[in-house]
Motif scaffolding. Structure first.
Motif, mmCIF file in Angstrom:
data_model
loop_
_atom_site.group_PDB
_atom_site.id
_atom_site.type_symbol
_atom_site.label_atom_id
_atom_site.label_comp_id
_atom_site.label_asym_id
_atom_site.label_seq_id
_atom_site.Cartn_x
_atom_site.Cartn_y
_atom_site.Cartn_z
ATOM 1 N N UNK A 37 18.046 147.000 36.536
ATOM 2 C CA UNK A 37 17.553 145.629 36.521
ATOM 3 C C UNK A 37 18.213 144.862 35.375
ATOM 4 N N UNK A 38 18.404 143.554 35.589
ATOM 5 C CA UNK A 38 19.040 142.713 34.586
ATOM 6 C C UNK A 38 18.210 141.464 34.332
ATOM 7 N N UNK A 39 18.268 140.980 33.102
ATOM 8 C CA UNK A 39 17.682 139.700 32.740
ATOM 9 C C UNK A 39 18.790 138.818 32.189
ATOM 10 N N UNK A 40 18.693 137.507 32.433
ATOM 11 C CA UNK A 40 19.709 136.568 31.965
ATOM 12 C C UNK A 40 19.234 135.868 30.691
ATOM 13 N N UNK A 67 24.460 135.304 29.480
ATOM 14 C CA UNK A 67 24.850 136.714 29.588
ATOM 15 C C UNK A 67 23.686 137.533 30.151
ATOM 16 N N UNK A 68 24.023 138.598 30.859
ATOM 17 C CA UNK A 68 22.998 139.471 31.408
ATOM 18 C C UNK A 68 22.853 140.714 30.536
ATOM 19 N N UNK A 69 21.633 141.200 30.427
ATOM 20 C CA UNK A 69 21.348 142.411 29.671
ATOM 21 C C UNK A 69 20.444 143.312 30.501
ATOM 22 N N UNK A 106 11.139 148.076 33.464
ATOM 23 C CA UNK A 106 9.822 147.563 33.816
ATOM 24 C C UNK A 106 8.758 148.161 32.903
ATOM 25 N N UNK A 107 7.971 147.286 32.277
ATOM 26 C CA UNK A 107 6.838 147.699 31.443
ATOM 27 C C UNK A 107 5.664 146.792 31.785
ATOM 28 N N UNK A 108 4.527 147.375 32.019
ATOM 29 C CA UNK A 108 3.324 146.600 32.364
ATOM 30 C C UNK A 108 3.586 145.614 33.493
ATOM 31 N N UNK A 109 4.311 146.091 34.516
ATOM 32 C CA UNK A 109 4.577 145.320 35.726
ATOM 33 C C UNK A 109 5.440 144.089 35.503
ATOM 34 N N UNK A 110 6.265 144.094 34.436
ATOM 35 C CA UNK A 110 7.235 143.013 34.243
ATOM 36 C C UNK A 110 8.478 143.594 33.589
ATOM 37 N N UNK A 111 9.599 142.911 33.760
ATOM 38 C CA UNK A 111 10.846 143.371 33.174
ATOM 39 C C UNK A 111 10.945 142.938 31.719
ATOM 40 N N UNK A 112 11.412 143.841 30.881
ATOM 41 C CA UNK A 112 11.682 143.528 29.476
ATOM 42 C C UNK A 112 13.070 144.073 29.141
ATOM 43 N N UNK A 113 13.812 143.360 28.288
ATOM 44 C CA UNK A 113 15.155 143.822 27.940
ATOM 45 C C UNK A 113 15.113 145.115 27.142
ATOM 46 N N UNK A 114 16.165 145.909 27.277
ATOM 47 C CA UNK A 114 16.243 147.171 26.551
ATOM 48 C C UNK A 114 16.718 146.970 25.112
ATOM 49 N N UNK A 115 17.195 145.787 24.768
ATOM 50 C CA UNK A 115 17.664 145.468 23.418
ATOM 51 C C UNK A 115 16.667 144.526 22.750
ATOM 52 N N UNK A 116 16.794 144.371 21.424
ATOM 53 C CA UNK A 116 15.906 143.483 20.675
ATOM 54 C C UNK A 116 16.307 142.016 20.775
ATOM 55 N N UNK A 117 17.362 141.733 21.473
ATOM 56 C CA UNK A 117 17.847 140.369 21.679
ATOM 57 C C UNK A 117 19.114 140.432 22.503
ATOM 58 N N UNK A 118 19.608 139.271 22.878
ATOM 59 C CA UNK A 118 20.840 139.210 23.660
ATOM 60 C C UNK A 118 21.980 139.826 22.848
#
Length: 50
Positions: free
Chosen positions: A2-5, A11-13, A17-29
């Protein structure tokens, strides 16, 4: 995979999925450091630290 913009630079990162929503794997872009992302599949905004 999964990716977030990044809302700042577009940029995509990787995300997980945590608590039924996507969260980035990094602390920021990895490109600009921004902490607000958009899930392009749902249109929801994800902000780190919420």
């Amino acid at each position: 995979m999964d990716l977030l913009m990044c809302r700042s630079c577009g940029e995509f990162t990787e995300a997980v999925e945590e608590d039924r929503r996507l969260v980035p794997t990094k602390d920021g872009c990895p490109h600009c450091g921004e902490v607000e992302f958009k899930n392009t599949g749902t249109g929801n905004t994800v902000q780190l630290g919420e």
